[in-house]
Design a protein around this motif. Structure first.
Motif, PDB file in Angstrom:
ATOM      1  N   THR A   1     -66.306  64.757  24.447  1.00  0.00           N
ATOM      2  CA  THR A   1     -66.734  64.498  25.823  1.00  0.00           C
ATOM      3  C   THR A   1     -67.742  65.542  26.275  1.00  0.00           C
ATOM      4  O   THR A   1     -67.509  66.738  26.129  1.00  0.00           O
ATOM      5  CB  THR A   1     -65.522  64.521  26.780  1.00  0.00           C
ATOM      6  OG1 THR A   1     -64.536  63.612  26.315  1.00  0.00           O
ATOM      7  CG2 THR A   1     -65.940  64.149  28.193  1.00  0.00           C
ATOM      8  N   ILE A   2     -68.855  65.055  26.797  1.00  0.00           N
ATOM      9  CA  ILE A   2     -69.804  65.939  27.475  1.00  0.00           C
ATOM     10  C   ILE A   2     -69.520  65.750  28.955  1.00  0.00           C
ATOM     11  O   ILE A   2     -69.785  64.698  29.522  1.00  0.00           O
ATOM     12  CB  ILE A   2     -71.262  65.567  27.143  1.00  0.00           C
ATOM     13  CG1 ILE A   2     -71.496  65.590  25.635  1.00  0.00           C
ATOM     14  CG2 ILE A   2     -72.213  66.516  27.858  1.00  0.00           C
ATOM     15  CD1 ILE A   2     -72.855  65.060  25.224  1.00  0.00           C
ATOM     16  N   HIS A   3     -68.913  66.758  29.582  1.00  0.00           N
ATOM     17  CA  HIS A   3     -68.448  66.650  30.966  1.00  0.00           C
ATOM     18  C   HIS A   3     -69.563  66.810  31.984  1.00  0.00           C
ATOM     19  O   HIS A   3     -70.409  67.686  31.848  1.00  0.00           O
ATOM     20  CB  HIS A   3     -67.382  67.706  31.259  1.00  0.00           C
ATOM     21  CG  HIS A   3     -66.117  67.493  30.506  1.00  0.00           C
ATOM     22  ND1 HIS A   3     -65.209  66.537  30.851  1.00  0.00           N
ATOM     23  CD2 HIS A   3     -65.637  68.094  29.397  1.00  0.00           C
ATOM     24  CE1 HIS A   3     -64.200  66.569  30.013  1.00  0.00           C
ATOM     25  NE2 HIS A   3     -64.438  67.501  29.111  1.00  0.00           N
ATOM     26  N   ASP A   4     -69.503  65.953  32.993  1.00  0.00           N
ATOM     27  CA  ASP A   4     -70.332  66.084  34.194  1.00  0.00           C
ATOM     28  C   ASP A   4     -71.824  66.249  33.920  1.00  0.00           C
ATOM     29  O   ASP A   4     -72.504  66.978  34.626  1.00  0.00           O
ATOM     30  CB  ASP A   4     -69.852  67.258  35.058  1.00  0.00           C
ATOM     31  CG  ASP A   4     -68.453  67.020  35.583  1.00  0.00           C
ATOM     32  OD1 ASP A   4     -68.140  65.859  35.898  1.00  0.00           O
ATOM     33  OD2 ASP A   4     -67.682  67.990  35.651  1.00  0.00           O
ATOM     34  N   ASN A   5     -72.327  65.576  32.914  1.00  0.00           N
ATOM     35  CA  ASN A   5     -73.740  65.732  32.601  1.00  0.00           C
ATOM     36  C   ASN A   5     -74.543  64.454  32.748  1.00  0.00           C
ATOM     37  O   ASN A   5     -75.761  64.492  32.659  1.00  0.00           O
ATOM     38  CB  ASN A   5     -73.903  66.300  31.190  1.00  0.00           C
ATOM     39  CG  ASN A   5     -73.420  67.726  31.129  1.00  0.00           C
ATOM     40  OD1 ASN A   5     -73.921  68.570  31.845  1.00  0.00           O
ATOM     41  ND2 ASN A   5     -72.425  67.983  30.317  1.00  0.00           N
ATOM     42  N   ALA A   6     -73.906  63.333  32.954  1.00  0.00           N
ATOM     43  CA  ALA A   6     -74.648  62.087  33.094  1.00  0.00           C
ATOM     44  C   ALA A   6     -75.545  62.121  34.331  1.00  0.00           C
ATOM     45  O   ALA A   6     -76.589  61.493  34.358  1.00  0.00           O
ATOM     46  CB  ALA A   6     -73.695  60.900  33.152  1.00  0.00           C
ATOM     47  N   ARG A   7     -75.153  62.882  35.352  1.00  0.00           N
ATOM     48  CA  ARG A   7     -76.009  63.015  36.543  1.00  0.00           C
ATOM     49  C   ARG A   7     -77.355  63.615  36.193  1.00  0.00           C
ATOM     50  O   ARG A   7     -78.376  63.246  36.747  1.00  0.00           O
ATOM     51  CB  ARG A   7     -75.314  63.855  37.605  1.00  0.00           C
ATOM     52  CG  ARG A   7     -74.284  63.067  38.379  1.00  0.00           C
ATOM     53  CD  ARG A   7     -73.577  63.981  39.293  1.00  0.00           C
ATOM     54  NE  ARG A   7     -72.267  64.130  38.704  1.00  0.00           N
ATOM     55  CZ  ARG A   7     -71.180  64.513  39.325  1.00  0.00           C
ATOM     56  NH1 ARG A   7     -71.230  64.851  40.555  1.00  0.00           N
ATOM     57  NH2 ARG A   7     -70.031  64.573  38.724  1.00  0.00           N
ATOM     58  N   GLU A   8     -77.342  64.561  35.248  1.00  0.00           N
ATOM     59  CA  GLU A   8     -78.602  65.157  34.820  1.00  0.00           C
ATOM     60  C   GLU A   8     -79.481  64.131  34.122  1.00  0.00           C
ATOM     61  O   GLU A   8     -80.699  64.187  34.208  1.00  0.00           O
ATOM     62  CB  GLU A   8     -78.329  66.342  33.881  1.00  0.00           C
ATOM     63  CG  GLU A   8     -77.728  67.530  34.603  1.00  0.00           C
ATOM     64  CD  GLU A   8     -77.531  68.705  33.679  1.00  0.00           C
ATOM     65  OE1 GLU A   8     -78.326  68.873  32.742  1.00  0.00           O
ATOM     66  OE2 GLU A   8     -76.559  69.456  33.904  1.00  0.00           O
ATOM     67  N   LEU A   9     -78.861  63.168  33.433  1.00  0.00           N
ATOM     68  CA  LEU A   9     -79.620  62.105  32.782  1.00  0.00           C
ATOM     69  C   LEU A   9     -80.350  61.255  33.828  1.00  0.00           C
ATOM     70  O   LEU A   9     -81.485  60.880  33.640  1.00  0.00           O
ATOM     71  CB  LEU A   9     -78.711  61.203  31.951  1.00  0.00           C
ATOM     72  CG  LEU A   9     -78.169  61.804  30.657  1.00  0.00           C
ATOM     73  CD1 LEU A   9     -77.096  60.898  30.084  1.00  0.00           C
ATOM     74  CD2 LEU A   9     -79.291  61.999  29.671  1.00  0.00           C
ATOM     75  N   GLU A  10     -79.662  60.955  34.929  1.00  0.00           N
ATOM     76  CA  GLU A  10     -80.286  60.156  35.980  1.00  0.00           C
ATOM     77  C   GLU A  10     -81.483  60.895  36.570  1.00  0.00           C
ATOM     78  O   GLU A  10     -82.524  60.309  36.823  1.00  0.00           O
ATOM     79  CB  GLU A  10     -79.269  59.828  37.070  1.00  0.00           C
ATOM     80  CG  GLU A  10     -78.246  58.810  36.619  1.00  0.00           C
ATOM     81  CD  GLU A  10     -77.203  58.528  37.691  1.00  0.00           C
ATOM     82  OE1 GLU A  10     -77.129  59.270  38.699  1.00  0.00           O
ATOM     83  OE2 GLU A  10     -76.478  57.545  37.509  1.00  0.00           O
ATOM     84  N   LYS A  11     -81.339  62.206  36.774  1.00  0.00           N
ATOM     85  CA  LYS A  11     -82.443  62.998  37.307  1.00  0.00           C
ATOM     86  C   LYS A  11     -83.635  62.988  36.343  1.00  0.00           C
ATOM     87  O   LYS A  11     -84.775  62.946  36.758  1.00  0.00           O
ATOM     88  CB  LYS A  11     -81.998  64.438  37.545  1.00  0.00           C
ATOM     89  CG  LYS A  11     -81.042  64.604  38.688  1.00  0.00           C
ATOM     90  CD  LYS A  11     -80.629  66.051  38.807  1.00  0.00           C
ATOM     91  CE  LYS A  11     -79.440  66.209  39.729  1.00  0.00           C
ATOM     92  NZ  LYS A  11     -78.918  67.587  39.709  1.00  0.00           N
ATOM     93  N   ALA A  12     -83.349  63.022  35.049  1.00  0.00           N
ATOM     94  CA  ALA A  12     -84.410  63.050  34.043  1.00  0.00           C
ATOM     95  C   ALA A  12     -85.212  61.760  34.045  1.00  0.00           C
ATOM     96  O   ALA A  12     -86.388  61.734  33.694  1.00  0.00           O
ATOM     97  CB  ALA A  12     -83.824  63.289  32.659  1.00  0.00           C
TER      98      ALA A  12
END
Length: 142
Positions: A129-140
């Motif tokens: 699990t990569i925690h709490d990082n999908a938000r960074e994908l949206e920003k990218a």
């Protein structure tokens, strides 16, 4: 978020070098020296992630043919779950296969056209699990 963005993020986290599959109709989304990868973006979190038997078997075959492992990557905000399907199969993981009525195709307007599909389930606890990082994908992607 796009497959490209997700693979770029995976590459940073796992020291991989994924590139997108050349064939837009490929059964998987990308590959690198050791792996082929299939990405699923889900809208809702479940403790067990669904995988279609037909897709799993096709990608396991492709991975074996290419002498690679098959990674199933599930993005559910705010986490990313990475499952090494090749390893799970070698370890005898029980996918609890069953038949379920599902949309024939969810990407090309086939949501109302339903068929019976064989599906299995993967506990999120058996993946990485990569925690709490999908938000960074949206920003990218912005």
């Amino acid at each position: 978020m796009t497959e490209y963005t997700i693979f770029e993020y995976i590459n940073k986290w796992f020291d991989t070098d994924f590139i997108l599959a050349d064939d837009e109709y490929s059964s998987y989304d990308g590959e690198e020296q050791r792996y082929i990868g299939e990405i699923k973006v889900r809208n809702k979190f479940y403790n067990e992630q669904l995988i279609e038997y037909e897709k799993l078997m096709h990608n396991v075959y492709e991975a074996k043919y290419r002498n690679k492992d098959f990674l199933y990557i599930v993005v559910v905000n705010p986490n990313i779950y990475v499952f090494n399907i090749t390893k799970l199969l070698k370890d005898g993981y029980d996918f609890k296969w069953s038949y379920r009525e599902m949309p024939k195709n969810s990407h090309f307007g086939g949501k109302d056209d339903r068929v019976l599909k064989q599906v299995g389930y993967i506990k999120t606890s058996v993946g990485t699990t990569i925690h709490d990082n999908a938000r960074e994908l949206e920003k990218a992607d912005d």
